[in-house]
Design a protein around this motif. Structure first.
Motif, mmCIF file in Angstrom:
data_model
loop_
_atom_site.group_PDB
_atom_site.id
_atom_site.type_symbol
_atom_site.label_atom_id
_atom_site.label_comp_id
_atom_site.label_asym_id
_atom_site.label_seq_id
_atom_site.Cartn_x
_atom_site.Cartn_y
_atom_site.Cartn_z
ATOM 1 N N ASP A 1 -5.644 -1.966 -6.206
ATOM 2 C CA ASP A 1 -6.734 -1.611 -5.312
ATOM 3 C C ASP A 1 -7.063 -0.134 -5.524
ATOM 4 O OD1 ASP A 1 -8.319 -2.422 -2.694
ATOM 5 O OD2 ASP A 1 -7.479 -0.432 -2.336
ATOM 6 N N GLY B 1 0.783 -1.223 0.000
ATOM 7 C CA GLY B 1 0.000 0.000 0.000
ATOM 8 C C GLY B 1 0.816 1.275 0.000
ATOM 9 N N GLN C 1 -6.960 2.121 -2.176
ATOM 10 C CA GLN C 1 -5.617 2.418 -1.687
ATOM 11 C C GLN C 1 -4.762 3.093 -2.752
ATOM 12 O OE1 GLN C 1 -4.987 1.818 1.459
ATOM 13 N NE2 GLN C 1 -2.901 2.608 1.454
#
Length: 246
Positions: A203, A63, A206
Motif C-alpha cells: 500500500d 501497517g 501506508q
C-alpha cells in the motif's frame, strides 16, 4: 454569451447527424430490442439508525513498519543482506517479545544463536527476493520456523542504505506463496475442511504491506485444492481470489 453555448450547439449538430445515420440503419435492417434490462440490486443497509463505530477493532500489526537497527544495505540491494543477521538484530531489539511478529519461543532463540555452528537446525529459512512494491527493485522475504507449525513471515524494503520491515506476522501456517506482488498465507481453520487465506499487498499510502484479502475457503483434504462454492447458480468453478485469516 456563455462559453458553454458553442459546445451545446456542436453537440446538437452531432446528435442530429447520429440520428440521421441511425434512421438510415433502421430503414435497412431495423434495430431490434435486446430485451428488458435486469433490475440492478444494490446492497441494503441494515440498522441504518445505528451509530457507526469510531474506535477500530483489535489491531494485529498491519501497517506497522520498523527500521532494523544495525543492518546496512549497500546500494539498497537486499541480496547483500544476511537474513540470519536481520532476524538476530530484530530479536536483540525485542528480546522480551512473546507474541506478534517479533515473538519467539525460547527454543527458537537458542537455535538462532547457533545458526553459524549448527546451520541445519537454524530456524531462518531460505530467503526470497521479489518485487513486492512495484518499484522495479527486489524486496527481502524471510521466514522463521518455530515449534507447533508456527511460522513468522517478514518482508523488508531497502531505502537509503537502511532496511525497513514493511510486513510481519506470525501464525500457524500451512503454506506461503506469491501471486503477482501479493504474498498469500494459508492457515488452518477450526472448521473441518476449511482454511484461512490472507493476501498481503503493498500500500503506497501506508508505505507498508497490508492484509488486503481475507477469506475462509473450503478445501479438499487430500489435494489441498480449493473446492467449488455451492452458493452459485452457475456452473461452479474453483475460487481463485486469494484471501486469508481475519
Amino acid at each position: 454569451m456563455s462559453a458553454h453555448r458553442p459546445a451545446r450547439a456542436a453537440l446538437l449538430l452531432l446528435a442530429a447527424a447520429v440520428l440521421s445515420v441511425l434512421s438510415g440503419c433502421a430503414d435497412a435492417g431495423k434495430l431490434e430490442s435486446a430485451g428488458p434490462t435486469p433490475t440492478a440490486i444494490g446492497p441494503t443497509r441494515l440498522w441504518p439508525e445505528r451509530q457507526p463505530a469510531s474506535i477500530p477493532p483489535l489491531d494485529y500489526g498491519e501497517g506497522e513498519t520498523e527500521t532494523v537497527r544495525g543492518i546496512e544495505v549497500p546500494g539498497d540491494d537486499v541480496r547483500e543482506v544476511n537474513p540470519v543477521d536481520v532476524v538476530r538484530a530484530e530479536q536483540a531489539a525485542h528480546p522480551d517479545a512473546l507474541s506478534g511478529p517479533d515473538g519467539m519461543y525460547e527454543e527458537t532463540v537458542r537455535q538462532l544463536r547457533d545458526c553459524d555452528t549448527k546451520p541445519k537446525s537454524c530456524p531462518v529459512l531460505k530467503a526470497y527476493h521479489r518485487d513486492l512494491t512495484g518499484d522495479g527493485g527486489a524486496e527481502l522475504i524471510i521466514g522463521v520456523s518455530m515449534p507447533k507449525g508456527q511460522l513468522s513471515v517478514r518482508c523488508y524494503l531497502a531505502e537509503k542504505g537502511r532496511l525497513t520491515r514493511i510486513m510481519g506476522t506470525s501464525d500457524a501456517v500451512i503454506g506461503v506463496s506469491l501471486a503477482g506482488r501479493d504474498l498469500i498465507i494459508r492457515a488452518p481453520s477450526n472448521l473441518p475442511g476449511y482454511e484461512y487465506r490472507t493476501a498481503w499487498s503493498w500500500d503506497d499510502h501506508q508505505h507498508a504491506m497490508l492484509p488486503t484479502h481475507d477469506e475462509i475457503l473450503r478445501v479438499d483434504k487430500e489435494s489441498g485444492e480449493t473446492l467449488p462454492s455451492h452458493s452459485h447458480t452457475t456452473t461452479p468453478t474453483a475460487t481463485t481470489t486469494p484471501g486469508g485469516r481475519p
